[in-house]
Design a protein around this motif. Structure first.
Motif, mmCIF file in Angstrom:
data_model
loop_
_atom_site.group_PDB
_atom_site.id
_atom_site.type_symbol
_atom_site.label_atom_id
_atom_site.label_comp_id
_atom_site.label_asym_id
_atom_site.label_seq_id
_atom_site.Cartn_x
_atom_site.Cartn_y
_atom_site.Cartn_z
ATOM 1 N N TRP A 46 45.360 40.531 43.946
ATOM 2 C CA TRP A 46 46.885 40.452 44.270
ATOM 3 C C TRP A 46 47.503 39.101 43.951
ATOM 4 N N MET A 47 48.643 39.294 43.253
ATOM 5 C CA MET A 47 49.169 37.901 42.738
ATOM 6 C C MET A 47 50.189 37.559 43.639
ATOM 7 N N GLY A 48 50.971 38.264 44.202
ATOM 8 C CA GLY A 48 51.918 37.849 45.376
ATOM 9 C C GLY A 48 53.060 39.070 45.487
ATOM 10 N N GLU A 61 47.087 31.996 46.438
ATOM 11 C CA GLU A 61 46.666 30.621 45.946
ATOM 12 C C GLU A 61 46.287 30.482 44.653
ATOM 13 N N THR A 62 45.585 31.441 44.160
ATOM 14 C CA THR A 62 44.832 31.404 42.709
ATOM 15 C C THR A 62 46.178 31.202 41.727
ATOM 16 N N PHE A 63 47.287 31.579 41.786
ATOM 17 C CA PHE A 63 48.220 31.673 40.988
ATOM 18 C C PHE A 63 49.069 30.533 41.248
ATOM 19 N N GLN A 64 49.232 29.694 42.240
ATOM 20 C CA GLN A 64 50.078 28.851 42.479
ATOM 21 C C GLN A 64 50.444 28.031 41.057
ATOM 22 N N GLY A 65 51.676 27.573 40.825
ATOM 23 C CA GLY A 65 51.932 26.816 39.971
ATOM 24 C C GLY A 65 52.020 27.468 38.448
#
Length: 115
Positions: A46-48, A61-65
């Motif tokens: 899941w990315m968001g 969290e993994t993809f933040q920023g």
């Protein structure tokens, strides 16, 4: 009622990729749109999600920023843009409606990162 995604993409490492998901047959602003991906041989990640009504997004969290979701209510389309891609970003990317379990899925967009 469907979600239709854009076509396959090929990128080199360090570049960006943007995938679209166009909704039809229902009230676009009434449901969250989630983005998930599935790398070869792996489970879903899941990315968001975003709320097309107010444009607010929540990112894993993994993809933040490195990821951004946008929505265009004039075309009922949601976009995901992933920056600074690496080989590990090679995957099939999906949009999915609502909450888990998701009740409507796009057909998937293959993103290949290759040098």
């Amino acid at each position: 009622i469907q979600l239709v995604q854009s076509g396959a993409e090929v990128r080199t490492p360090g570049t960006s990729v943007k995938v679209s998901c166009k909704a039809s047959g229902y009230t676009f602003t009434s449901y969250f749109i989630n983005w998930l991906r599935q790398a070869p041989g792996q489970g879903f990640e899941w990315m968001g999600r975003m709320d097309p009504e107010d444009g607010k997004a929540k990112y894993a969290e993994t993809f933040q920023g490195r990821v951004a979701f946008t929505a265009d209510t004039s075309t009922n389309t949601v976009y995901v843009e992933l920056t600074r891609v690496t080989f590990n970003d090679t995957a099939v990317y999906y949009c999915a409606r609502g909450g888990n379990p998701y009740d409507l899925w796009g057909q998937g967009t293959t993103v290949t990162v290759s040098s």
